[in-house]
Design an enzyme around this catalytic site. Structure first.
Site, PDB file in Angstrom:
ATOM      1  N   SER A  77      21.948  12.408  17.985  1.00 48.40           N
ATOM      2  CA  SER A  77      22.751  12.283  19.211  1.00 48.40           C
ATOM      3  C   SER A  77      21.925  12.165  20.490  1.00 48.40           C
ATOM      4  O   SER A  77      22.485  11.819  21.533  1.00 48.40           O
ATOM      5  CB  SER A  77      23.674  13.479  19.348  1.00 48.40           C
ATOM      6  OG  SER A  77      24.790  13.293  18.532  1.00 48.40           O
ATOM      7  N   LYS A  80      22.222   8.978  22.218  1.00 49.41           N
ATOM      8  CA  LYS A  80      23.393   8.636  23.045  1.00 49.41           C
ATOM      9  C   LYS A  80      23.025   8.567  24.521  1.00 49.41           C
ATOM     10  O   LYS A  80      23.626   7.815  25.294  1.00 49.41           O
ATOM     11  CB  LYS A  80      24.506   9.660  22.826  1.00 49.41           C
ATOM     12  CG  LYS A  80      25.067   9.661  21.401  1.00 49.41           C
ATOM     13  CD  LYS A  80      25.935  10.894  21.167  1.00 49.41           C
ATOM     14  CE  LYS A  80      26.538  10.929  19.771  1.00 49.41           C
ATOM     15  NZ  LYS A  80      27.202  12.211  19.492  1.00 49.41           N
ATOM     16  N   TYR A 204      25.003   1.900  15.910  1.00 43.30           N
ATOM     17  CA  TYR A 204      25.063   3.335  16.207  1.00 43.30           C
ATOM     18  C   TYR A 204      24.263   4.148  15.174  1.00 43.30           C
ATOM     19  O   TYR A 204      23.473   5.018  15.528  1.00 43.30           O
ATOM     20  CB  TYR A 204      26.533   3.781  16.246  1.00 43.30           C
ATOM     21  CG  TYR A 204      26.690   5.267  16.411  1.00 43.30           C
ATOM     22  CD1 TYR A 204      26.451   5.888  17.639  1.00 43.30           C
ATOM     23  CD2 TYR A 204      27.060   6.080  15.328  1.00 43.30           C
ATOM     24  CE1 TYR A 204      26.578   7.264  17.772  1.00 43.30           C
ATOM     25  CE2 TYR A 204      27.187   7.452  15.472  1.00 43.30           C
ATOM     26  CZ  TYR A 204      26.941   8.035  16.689  1.00 43.30           C
ATOM     27  OH  TYR A 204      27.054   9.404  16.828  1.00 43.30           O
ATOM     28  N   TYR A 256      27.480  19.700  23.685  1.00 46.21           N
ATOM     29  CA  TYR A 256      28.874  19.680  23.211  1.00 46.21           C
ATOM     30  C   TYR A 256      29.648  20.870  23.754  1.00 46.21           C
ATOM     31  O   TYR A 256      29.528  21.213  24.915  1.00 46.21           O
ATOM     32  CB  TYR A 256      28.924  19.615  21.669  1.00 46.21           C
ATOM     33  CG  TYR A 256      28.040  18.537  21.141  1.00 46.21           C
ATOM     34  CD1 TYR A 256      28.317  17.218  21.444  1.00 46.21           C
ATOM     35  CD2 TYR A 256      26.926  18.822  20.400  1.00 46.21           C
ATOM     36  CE1 TYR A 256      27.505  16.205  20.989  1.00 46.21           C
ATOM     37  CE2 TYR A 256      26.099  17.813  19.936  1.00 46.21           C
ATOM     38  CZ  TYR A 256      26.404  16.521  20.235  1.00 46.21           C
ATOM     39  OH  TYR A 256      25.607  15.533  19.797  1.00 46.21           O
ATOM     40  N   VAL A 274      21.828  16.492  15.657  1.00 46.44           N
ATOM     41  CA  VAL A 274      22.041  17.286  14.432  1.00 46.44           C
ATOM     42  C   VAL A 274      20.835  17.392  13.526  1.00 46.44           C
ATOM     43  O   VAL A 274      20.862  18.184  12.578  1.00 46.44           O
ATOM     44  CB  VAL A 274      23.197  16.794  13.521  1.00 46.44           C
ATOM     45  CG1 VAL A 274      24.517  17.303  13.961  1.00 46.44           C
ATOM     46  CG2 VAL A 274      23.152  15.348  13.275  1.00 46.44           C
TER      47      VAL A 274
HETATM   48  N1  LIG Z   1      25.374  15.590  16.881  1.00 42.71           N
HETATM   49  C1  LIG Z   1      24.738  14.547  16.400  1.00 42.71           C
HETATM   50  O1  LIG Z   1      23.520  14.451  16.448  1.00 42.71           O
HETATM   51  C2  LIG Z   1      25.596  13.537  15.713  1.00 42.71           C
HETATM   52  C3  LIG Z   1      24.878  12.253  15.368  1.00 42.71           C
HETATM   53  C4  LIG Z   1      25.232  11.741  14.015  1.00 42.71           C
HETATM   54  N2  LIG Z   1      24.523  10.544  13.749  1.00 42.71           N
HETATM   55  C5  LIG Z   1      26.743  11.526  13.924  1.00 42.71           C
HETATM   56  O2  LIG Z   1      27.221  10.598  14.469  1.00 42.71           O
HETATM   57  O3  LIG Z   1      27.443  12.266  13.322  1.00 42.71           O
END
Ligand SMILES: NC(=O)CC[C@H](N)C(=O)O
Length: 331
Positions: A77, A80, A204, A256, A274
């Site tokens: 993430s 992003k 993505y 988050y 994650v």
């Molecule tokens: N929190 C994350 O790092 C989520 C990224 C992961 N690739 C997903 O889309 O679920």
């Protein structure tokens, strides 16, 4: 608090700070057992839950590294932030803010529920999956590789090398991520996506699988801390307005539904992933005391054991400790 560091910007002080950070990392390394490695992307389960590493980079090449700081991991993430920056650079800030909001969602990163229940006109923010997938659909290019080229160009400028995609992680997510597909189909149905769903998801998953180290995250964090300018060369890499919006989003939405606590107890713009990475950008600050990194720093953390919100459990505790010791909070 580390006080009385006369002229801390010396090699000797670097060593001295390093010994503190090493002690803190070995203390918080024990906290990794309170968390769990992500398993919904099967390959991520192979990470060693005991790992904890950090890199802190300030101006003039001052850098501190401790713990498991050499292990490459996928940025997940954290990408992003980069896709949002690149999309703003390609399309302009107002185009992007018309299509994705900048409000904390207060929900899990992969929540679908709020999209439907709140009848939104645009996703809450670019750092939750729904917002990030929308942003990725706006990136320019016909294929996923074409769409990611500007992100790799930007990374190369910041890092001095072109990172790679971890193909095993990419394929593992591509073949398992039913929830992201569900989010994608829902976004398609409500008309938020600007381009083909399959290419968007492929892009993505690839951006999430870009491999980096804590040093890389610290370097990017330092440039963000410095409003998009590389402090060592004075080159503007990210437009100031875009860097500032990115930091505002990191602070309000980067962890988050734990973003409020992180802002309260750590107080630095940061973004987690994650696989256990965290990027943090501590801007320059004005204090009477003599404290380390008054001119700002970037921090990269890796600790794959996660808490129940999907953030590195020991990583957050370590950052909280360092922010307190060095008074890094922006507030
Ligand atoms: N929190 C994350 O790092 C989520 C990224 C992961 N690739 C997903 O889309 O679920």
């Amino acid at each position: 608090m580390v006080q009385g560091v006369a002229n801390w910007n010396t090699e000797q002080t670097e060593e001295w700070l390093q010994s503190y950070v090493e002690d803190w990392v070995s203390f918080y390394q024990k906290h990794t057992s309170d968390g769990k490695v992500a398993s919904y992307i099967p390959v991520l389960q192979e990470a060693d839950p005991d790992d904890l590493g950090i890199s802190i980079i300030g101006k003039n090449g001052i850098s501190i590294r401790a713990g498991d700081s050499d292990i490459p991991f996928t940025i997940q993430s954290i990408s992003k932030v980069l896709s949002f920056i690149v999309a703003c650079m390609e399309r302009g800030v107002s185009y992007m803010l018309d299509r994705v909001d900048v409000e904390p969602a207060g929900e899990a990163f992969n929540s679908i529920m709020h999209l439907e229940m709140k009848q939104l006109k645009k996703p809450f923010n670019p750092l939750i999956n729904a917002g990030a997938i929308t942003v990725t659909s706006i990136l320019e290019g016909r294929t996923s590789d074409e769409r990611l080229r500007p992100m790799f160009d930007l990374l190369e400028k910041m890092l001095g090398y072109r990172p790679k995609i971890n193909v095993d992680v990419y394929e593992s997510e591509r073949d398992s991520s039913m929830r992201n597909r569900a989010i994608g189909y829902y976004l398609l149905e409500i008309g938020f996506l600007e381009s083909d769903l399959n290419i968007t998801l492929e892009t993505y998953f690839k951006q999430c699988s870009i491999e980096a180290t804590v040093d890389d995250l610290a370097r990017i964090g330092l440039i963000l801390a410095n409003d998009g300018v590389n402090p060592d060369t004075d080159e503007e890499i990210i437009p100031r307005q875009v860097a500032r919006i990115a930091k505002a989003l990191m602070l309000t939405c980067g962890m988050y539904d734990a973003s409020g606590k992180f802002a309260t107890y750590v107080g630095i713009p940061a973004k987690s992933g994650v696989s256990g990475g965290i990027i943090a950008a501590a801007p320059p600050r004005v204090r009477d005391e003599d404290l380390p990194f008054l001119e700002g720093c970037g921090i990269g953390v890796y600790g794959p054991a996660l808490d129940d919100r999907g953030n590195s459990i020991a990583g957050i505790r370590l950052l909280r400790h360092i922010a307190k010791q060095w008074d890094l909070s922006i507030f």
